[in-house]
Design a protein around this motif. Structure first.
Motif, PDB file in Angstrom:
ATOM      1  N   ARG A 185     -24.891 -47.636  12.200  1.00 35.19           N
ATOM      2  CA  ARG A 185     -24.156 -45.970  12.229  1.00 35.19           C
ATOM      3  C   ARG A 185     -23.166 -46.055  13.882  1.00 35.19           C
ATOM      4  NH1 ARG A 185     -29.649 -44.550  14.024  1.00 35.19           N
ATOM      5  NH2 ARG A 185     -30.029 -44.135  12.014  1.00 35.19           N
ATOM      6  N   TRP A 241     -20.119 -48.738   7.329  1.00 35.60           N
ATOM      7  CA  TRP A 241     -20.136 -48.544   9.125  1.00 35.60           C
ATOM      8  C   TRP A 241     -19.062 -49.313   9.421  1.00 35.60           C
ATOM      9  CZ3 TRP A 241     -21.711 -43.902  10.086  1.00 35.60           C
ATOM     10  CH2 TRP A 241     -23.016 -43.672   9.758  1.00 35.60           C
ATOM     11  N   ARG A 289     -13.569 -43.523   6.646  1.00 32.11           N
ATOM     12  CA  ARG A 289     -14.101 -42.021   6.633  1.00 32.11           C
ATOM     13  C   ARG A 289     -15.892 -42.041   6.466  1.00 32.11           C
ATOM     14  NH1 ARG A 289     -10.917 -37.054   4.454  1.00 32.11           N
ATOM     15  NH2 ARG A 289      -9.603 -36.808   5.361  1.00 32.11           N
ATOM     16  N   ILE A 290     -16.192 -41.780   6.754  1.00 33.19           N
ATOM     17  CA  ILE A 290     -18.245 -41.681   6.594  1.00 33.19           C
ATOM     18  C   ILE A 290     -18.499 -41.532   5.427  1.00 33.19           C
ATOM     19  CG2 ILE A 290     -20.020 -41.382   6.728  1.00 33.19           C
ATOM     20  CD1 ILE A 290     -19.193 -41.000  10.112  1.00 33.19           C
ATOM     21  N   GLY A 291     -18.548 -42.308   4.160  1.00 30.95           N
ATOM     22  CA  GLY A 291     -19.354 -41.629   3.141  1.00 30.95           C
ATOM     23  C   GLY A 291     -18.917 -43.326   2.486  1.00 30.95           C
ATOM     24  N   GLU A 292     -19.780 -44.457   1.578  1.00 33.25           N
ATOM     25  CA  GLU A 292     -18.692 -45.520   1.679  1.00 33.25           C
ATOM     26  C   GLU A 292     -18.720 -45.181   0.125  1.00 33.25           C
ATOM     27  OE1 GLU A 292     -22.132 -44.879   1.832  1.00 33.25           O
ATOM     28  OE2 GLU A 292     -23.436 -45.585   0.336  1.00 33.25           O
ATOM     29  N   TYR A 293     -19.124 -44.646  -0.614  1.00 35.32           N
ATOM     30  CA  TYR A 293     -18.983 -44.591  -1.945  1.00 35.32           C
ATOM     31  C   TYR A 293     -16.862 -44.338  -2.334  1.00 35.32           C
ATOM     32  CZ  TYR A 293     -17.776 -42.978  -6.734  1.00 35.32           C
ATOM     33  OH  TYR A 293     -17.241 -43.218  -8.129  1.00 35.32           O
ATOM     34  N   GLU A 294     -16.749 -42.838  -1.566  1.00 36.20           N
ATOM     35  CA  GLU A 294     -15.527 -42.032  -1.564  1.00 36.20           C
ATOM     36  C   GLU A 294     -14.334 -43.171  -0.390  1.00 36.20           C
ATOM     37  OE1 GLU A 294     -18.760 -40.740  -0.703  1.00 36.20           O
ATOM     38  OE2 GLU A 294     -18.812 -39.219  -2.300  1.00 36.20           O
ATOM     39  N   ARG A 295     -14.914 -44.235   0.725  1.00 32.53           N
ATOM     40  CA  ARG A 295     -13.978 -45.237   0.458  1.00 32.53           C
ATOM     41  C   ARG A 295     -13.947 -46.221  -0.422  1.00 32.53           C
ATOM     42  NH1 ARG A 295     -17.501 -46.112   5.114  1.00 32.53           N
ATOM     43  NH2 ARG A 295     -17.238 -48.000   5.004  1.00 32.53           N
ATOM     44  N   PRO A 325     -21.751 -38.516  13.080  1.00 29.83           N
ATOM     45  CA  PRO A 325     -21.555 -37.161  13.838  1.00 29.83           C
ATOM     46  C   PRO A 325     -22.355 -37.014  15.105  1.00 29.83           C
ATOM     47  CG  PRO A 325     -22.313 -37.320  11.280  1.00 29.83           C
ATOM     48  CD  PRO A 325     -22.303 -38.527  11.728  1.00 29.83           C
TER      49      PRO A 325
END
Lengths: 698, 720
Positions: free
Chosen positions: A157, A191, A224-230, A521
């Protein structure tokens, strides 16, 4: 490459007065053109889109606009400095599932990120399918599992490398994917926003092994953080890349062949236009254009006329789109999705439902009610009144029966009898007159439109009374007075170029670029130095996307949110320092309430920083448009129009010949060659200095 | 209804759905809490004045389908004191009054127009913590509800539009996460405010009489349509049993008591009866469902599995449904039994058993065939709470939601969705690894689809997933509490001879054992207890269940099996073992070897006898379900026309039963102590060897007569 490389250095100034700009928006049915001459004169053109060869529709539409200016296509293109274009080529690839054979490289152990799709089987489904559990299903899997490969590597992270990238493994993986037929690559490692080095190394390997093949990196495209949407973002990008690149190449060629020597720019989903080279590098950014062009044009109109809050509405053949301008700014979607695929990038917020002129009315025997949609007659055969064999009653047929519409546009003849026959099909069983059934169809469709507008405004905690409702698209002005009723908006405005508003927006918007990145964050205090360094880096990336054109404005934003919340607010900042943080927090609370709703901020809850962005703009392309030139008087006509079940003898006025200070009270119909404005009895209307029509809202 | 009202009614119907959906989005936006937004563990409703639910959202159906219980209680008890007045809102989390369990907090508001009560609006949001002895509020040690979060009776938290600060504090002060609960409360209040105002505006525009008339019409038409659908189906009885395990207090692992959820569904004419009275006596704590949880999940399941495509108006549908239960049982707890873990256990067993019964019933009607669904993942499968010290040094208590990744049941025409979660919480989402790593001191090592976990069938159940994580950035071991079920045996039942999906996985092991565990090398595992610690270097593994399959797996298209093997959703061994499909080195089907293997497997089913070839179905046979028909007074096999029994008699006695250990459907070959108490029963047609049914059972329990046609409406419910 051809004439393109000779083309067009940018005019060496920050504003573009004296430059001729053309906007061309290719939609599903029509391709619209707006020409803004160097003198600010405006001409428009319209042609049927050609799905198999969209560049042909572009040429046809340009030719129509040239004709309106009394010149040839070659003459128009020769004098054009900038051509701004919105295309649906990428979107169509997604809609039809006919995109590239993507190879996806991800972190070993997490190859299932894409197929698992966060277990979403519901979001983005139609309201009908929601009630049929056997139809619950995930979004289409754009990459089959055999073309997803895990790489040995792991970043944590805070960006630390826990497992170094096995570079030889990348080469083997790439070879495997090529053998499996991959012709476009997407890379999304865990990450990577915190440390993009591994993705960069992967890209290097891919470019060595498969030179010239498109590579989408999540750390570049969607950090952006959040691997699925990336992951979905790079997959969609790689999926549409070859088709979009191919199309842009063909378009550049045909334009050059017809004498275009100016600069081609492409609409982007995050607002504004971008260079062709940037569009090629991130083709996902071209997926939506038409609806976004309209919202941008509405924002500019609001700015010119002093309206800070605008809600936009666009009635199409199969969909109804709503967008928002708040405090003078176009709004970005919090969780953007296209064809059910989430995107981790800025996308102008446009909400749609499947109701439009082609929506079919039917009797729901089980509920004993009349319903409209979700089935649509589409463009072919289209509504019954098109006279092309459609027999089911549509919203457009109801409008014809009521006398709202007396012409359909240059390429279609109106079959009023067919419309009546179609509407009679639902009127009979309900024991209604044909006119009453038509009223009912318009009432039910208008109700669905009204509800979408109401929700879009109220969900953000705003008072509709603060908003002007802008109405565009070919058919919007027929129904606007109906769906504006009971909304409580301040006023309704139909812009002068309502029928070509998206193309107008493309021509008049800014050349923009942006770069952003998420951070793990953390409290703002811990992030000050990191943010300042990041701003420098992002500014370079954004400037690179803008190309040779210097930026005239730069906006740095920091994304903040309440601890563990998902609603993030972007706040404009300059260089950051610790003593500015209290003011930044106060601004966060204020903006949070502006976006989420009054009384919702909770000062006692900790605020965290989650990302930063730099937006640069080279300014608007087009010169200010000229005041409208009123045409010679045309004697008002008259026809019977049904309002509230009563036949009214209704004046039919010609929009272009209305006096500059025209005011009137409905019933009235105002027509231009491409738009019909319906003003019901008792509603007052007026023309403003730009030639827009305003109606009172009740 | 006059002609014009046909139009106004449609306008009002749309408006009600829009208002309810807007309430949900307002709630999510104003709250912004991760449970509300990430996992959508919430729902909203609009009800008639008497509480019957007219509009409900597509989030957690089981949270609101029976909201009338709460509202009826308020109307009965509070009308005079403290009164129900315009601008009031009532909060409660009392499972004995109709909520699911204590963490699901209900907030309802009456809608008045001109002084008259015309409707209610309301919402439910799952809270991270509502107090009690343990973080998250669930505790294996609970001896009664007094050892759980104390339920809050309905309190008038908003009076005439003003939030009562004293009551708000009373509510928030119980919680370990007051700041998150405060966000959700603000969201729920805002949701009611917007919904109430808009229903009132509707009344002003169209008149309260017309609005309430439309509410009544929607309720009546939903009831009528549900009855019509029932009337078109054959009469009969359907029965299913589910099992859950629970260990009292500090009994040793492996000594779990087994609780049975037993339902007999009877369909006679237009009426559906759901009889749960054969279920086990209640447990002292935690796993029991209150009547509200039973009613909510029963009705939610009826909506999904019987009412597909009909209006989802629970207050109307319920009129065609009678629930019979015995107070003091695990599905209908009597005060003061604990109920806090009902949503991780018993309610899902209620759903699974009802799902199976209703989907068997639908098979009789070929026009409803498309709505037939085998069971999805049953339980939270490894779901649970984690607590400890976070990377910032502050204490944390949270959930990973990794369990929202199990398989969907197969349909009669398609494979079940892989890793797609629960049917009764259709809008719930799995959380990104990066999001969990941002807020929990953990690092994921793996998150993968689990091969062979989908229930084998002609159409395969969806696969579940396996998640592995290790502590990262915490000075202290992490406490892990699991409330997952289905470790000792599978739960997600198949249909029509389809087999159950794999059971759940839960393990806390040394890091160096992970590879062995994933390879299926028989790593030793134990049942979870209330005091499991995840120390440095250790790995926590959770697996979600696969969905049930549909149809005999030996009838699956071999090419589909080959595709699954290429996608690693089925192993090569699994292809041969479960489907009788033999592949070559490149993964292609060897047709002859496959045929030979399938023939051999069918012979084995008949104890070595050669099975009969398929026969055309006799003319005039009336399909009772996918595999059985009634012909000439007998129940026959639809594949070979073999007469199994007289119609109305127990045809199971004619079937060949093979009892297999549950290990065959255990994920990764894991074996939990206590698994030896269960078996999987395979039932075959004695003539053609088709697999007619597959049941999960405790060894020694009688065979369940899962379907019993009642040609003349006179047979008694099945026993055994």
């Amino acid at each position: 490459m051809s004439a393109l490389s000779l083309a067009s250095t940018w005019p060496a100034r920050a504003t573009f007065a004296g430059v001729q700009v053309v906007g061309v928006d290719a939609g599903g049915t029509f391709t619209d053109t707006v020409v803004i001459g160097a003198d600010g004169s405006v001409a428009v053109g319209k042609a049927l889109s050609v799905p198999a060869a969209p560049e042909q529709g572009v040429l046809d539409s340009l030719r129509a606009a040239a004709q309106a200016r009394g010149e040839t296509l070659a003459e128009l293109l020769a004098t054009t400095d900038v051509l701004a274009h919105g295309t649906t080529v990428g979107l169509n690839a997604l809609l039809t599932g006919k995109g590239a054979a993507v190879g996806l490289l991800t972190t070993a152990g997490f190859e299932a990120t894409l197929p698992m799709a966060r277990a979403n089987k519901l979001h983005g489904l139609s309201s009908e399918d929601l009630r049929i559990p056997s139809k619950w299903a995930k979004p289409d899997l754009l990459v089959p599992r055999q073309r997803i490969v895990g790489l040995d590597e792991r970043v944590t992270r805070d960006g630390t490398v826990a497992v170094a990238l096995d570079v030889d493994g990348v080469a083997r993986a790439a070879q495997r994917l090529v053998t499996a037929g991959a012709n476009s690559f997407a890379v999304a490692l865990l990450w990577s926003p915190a440390n993009p080095e591994h993705e960069r190394l992967v890209a290097e390997q891919l470019r060595t092994i498969a030179p010239g093949v498109h590579v989408s990196l999540s750390s570049e495209l969607a950090p952006r953080i959040g691997e699925y949407e990336r992951t979905t973002t790079v997959v969609v990008d790689a999926f549409v890349a070859p088709l979009v690149a191919d199309y842009l190449g063909r378009l550049e060629k045909v334009l050059a062949d017809h004498g275009f020597g100016g600069r081609l720019v492409i609409m982007r989903m995050g607002g504004g236009v971008q260079s062709v080279s940037t569009a090629r590098r991130m083709p996902v950014s071209t997926l939506q254009s038409g609806p976004i062009g309209g919202v941008i044009a509405a924002q500019q109109m609001g700015a010119r006329l002093g309206h800070r809050h605008v809600v936009t509405s666009d009635v199409g053949g199969t969909s109804f789109d709503v967008g928002l301008v708040i405090d003078g700014a176009v709004q970005l979607a919090l969780q953007p999705r296209i064809e059910r695929q989430p995107l981790a990038m800025p996308v102008v917020d446009v909400t749609s439902i499947g109701i439009g002129g082609g929506s079919i009315a039917w009797i729901d025997a089980s509920l004993g009610v009349l319903r409209v949609g979700p089935q649509s007659a589409g463009a072919d055969p289209g509504p019954a009144c098109y006279g092309r064999g459609g027999s089911e009653p549509t919203l457009t047929d109801a409008a014809v029966v009521l006398g709202y519409v007396a012409r359909l546009g240059p390429q279609l003849d109106l079959d009023i009898d067919a419309a009546r026959r179609a509407v009679a099909g639902v009127a009979g069983p309900l024991g209604l007159s044909v006119a009453d059934a038509a009223e009912g169809i318009v009432a039910i469709a208008s109700e669905q439109m009204r509800q979408l507008i109401r929700r879009t405004v109220l969900e953000r905690g705003h008072d509709p009374g603060d908003f002007v409702l802008a109405v565009f698209g070919g058919a919007g002005a027929q129904y606007a007075a109906r769906y504006a009723t009971e909304l409580g908006v301040a006023a309704v405005v139909v812009p002068r170029f309502a029928a070509e508003f998206s193309a107008f927006g493309a021509a008049t918007c800014e050349l923009r670029a942006s770069a952003e990145r998420d951070l793990p964050p953390g409290s703002p205090e811990q992030r000050v130095d990191e943010l300042n360094a990041l701003f420098g880096e992002l500014a370079e990336v954004a400037a690179g996307q803008l190309g040779e054109q210097p930026s005239v404005s730069t906006r740095r934003t920091v994304a903040m949110r309440y601890f563990r919340q998902t609603t993030r607010i972007d706040l404009a900042v300059d260089q950051l320092s610790v003593d500015q943080l209290p003011a930044l927090r106060a601004e966060f609370h204020r903006r949070y309430e502006a976006v989420v709703g009054p009384g919702t901020s909770r000062p006692e809850t900790p605020v965290e920083v989650v990302g930063a962005a730099v937006h640069v703009s080279a300014g608007a392309l087009a010169p200010p448009t000229q005041a409208r030139a009123r045409t010679a008087d045309i004697e008002p006509g008259e026809r019977i129009v049904v309002f509230g079940g009563i036949e009214h003898r209704t004046a039919v006025l010609d929009w272009d010949s209305l006096a500059d200070d025209w005011t009137g009270v409905g019933p009235a119909i105002i027509e231009s060659p491409r738009t019909t404005v319906v003003i019901p009895p008792g509603i007052s209307a007026r023309l403003d200095g730009e030639g827009n029509i305003w109606m009172d809202a009740r | 209804m006059s002609a014009n009202e046909a139009i106004i009614a449609e306008v009002i119907r749309h408006r009600l759905d829009a208002i309810n959906e807007e309430a949900a989005t307002t709630l999510k936006r104003v709250s912004g809490s991760p449970i509300a937004i990430e996992s959508n563990d919430l729902n909203t409703v609009i009800t008639a004045a008497d509480g019957r639910v007219v509009a409900c959202g597509f989030y957690v159906l089981g949270q609101v389908a029976s909201m009338h219980l709460v509202i009826e209680h308020l109307l009965a008890e509070y009308a005079d004191n403290p009164g129900i007045n315009p601008g009031d809102q009532f909060i409660t989390n009392d499972p004995y009054l109709g909520t699911l369990h204590q963490p699901d907090v209900v907030l309802v508001a009456p809608v008045f127009h001109d002084g008259e009560l015309v409707a209610w609006t309301g919402s439910v949001v799952h809270q991270m913590d509502v107090g009690g002895p343990t973080p998250g509020g669930m505790d294996y040690q609970a001896r009664s509800i007094f050892d759980e979060a104390p339920p809050m009776p309905p309190l008038r938290i908003v009076e005439a539009g003003v939030v009562r600060r004293d009551i708000e504090r009373e509510y928030l002060s119980r919680s370990r996460t007051p700041e998150l609960n405060a966000l959700d409360l603000a969201g729920q209040i805002a949701a009611n405010n917007t919904a109430v105002a808009q229903v009132q505006a509707l009344c002003s525009r169209y008149g309260a009489a017309l609005v309430t008339d439309v509410l009544d019409r929607l309720l009546a038409s939903a009831a009528r349509l549900t009855r019509q659908r029932l009337a078109g189906l054959p009469d009969g009885h359907w029965r299913d049993r589910s099992y859950i395990e629970y260990r009292r207090g500090d009994a040793a692992p492996g000594d779990e008591e087994i609780y049975v959820i037993d339902v007999i569904v009877t369909k006679a004419g237009e009426q559906l009866t759901l009889d749960f009275s054969g279920s086990s006596e209640q447990a002292p704590g935690a796993i029991n469902a209150g009547y509200g949880a039973l009613a909510n999940y029963a009705l939610g399941t009826v909506m999904i599995h019987l009412c597909a495509g009909l209006p989802w108006v629970p207050g109307g549908i319920v009129e065609a449904v009678q629930i019979i239960s015995r107070p003091g049982t695990v599905v209908h707890a009597k005060w003061p039994a604990g109920v806090a873990m009902a949503t991780g256990s018993t309610v899902h067993a209620i759903r699974t058993s009802l799902n199976v019964c209703l989907s068997r019933m639908l098979q009789a009607d070929s026009t409803l065939h498309e709505h037939v669904l085998a069971a999805c993942q049953c339980s939270g499968a490894g779901g649970g709470a984690m607590s400890g010290v976070g990377t910032d040094g502050a204490p944390f208590a949270s959930m990973t939601l990794d369990e929202v990744s199990g398989g969907a049941g197969a349909t009669a025409t398609r494979d079940g969705g892989d890793t797609s979660g629960f049917t009764t919480s259709p809008g719930s989402l799995n959380v990104n690894v990066e999001t969990n790593e941002s807020y929990l001191p953990v690092r994921y090592l793996r998150r993968a689809e689990l091969a062979d976990s989908g229930g084998p069938g002609q159409y395969r159940g969806g696969v579940g997933a396996i998640h592995a994580l290790t502590p990262d950035g915490t000075p202290k071991p992490i406490d892990v509490l699991s409330f997952g079920q289905g470790l000792q045996h599978p739960q997600a039942a198949g249909l029509a001879g389809g087999e159950p999906g794999a059971g759940s996985t839960f393990a806390v092991i040394e890091g160096d054992q992970l590879a062995n565990l994933l390879a299926g090398d028989g790593v030793e595992v134990t049942m979870p207890t209330s005091s499991i610690q995840l120390g440095e270097g250790m790995v926590h593994v959770v697996g979600s269940q696969g969905g049930g399959g549909f149809g005999d797996p030996l009838e699956r298209d071999p090419a589909a099996v080959a595709r699954d093997v290429a996608d690693r959703l089925v192993s090569r061994d699994g292809a041969a073992r479960d489907y009788g499909v033999v592949l070559d080195a490149t993964g292609g089907v060897i047709a002859a070897a496959t045929q030979a293997r399938r023939d051999e497997l069918r012979r084995q089913r008949l104890g070595g006898r050669v099975p009969a070839a398929p026969q055309p179905e006799p003319r005039g046979a009336l399909a009772f379900d996918h595999l059985l028909a009634v012909f000439d007074g007998s129940v026959i096999c639809r594949r070979c026309a073999h007469r199994l029994s007289a119609a109305g008699d127990n045809h199971y006695v004619a079937l060949i039963v093979e009892r297999r250990p549950v290990a065959r459907r255990a994920p990764l070959g894991l074996r939990y102590p206590g698994a030896e108490r269960f078996e999987i029963r395979h039932f075959y047609c004695p003539r053609c060897a088709r697999q007619i049914d597959v049941q999960i059972a405790r060894i020694g329990d009688p065979i369940v007569v899962a379907a019993l046609p009642v040609p003349d409406g006179s047979a008694d419910p099945p026993d055994g």
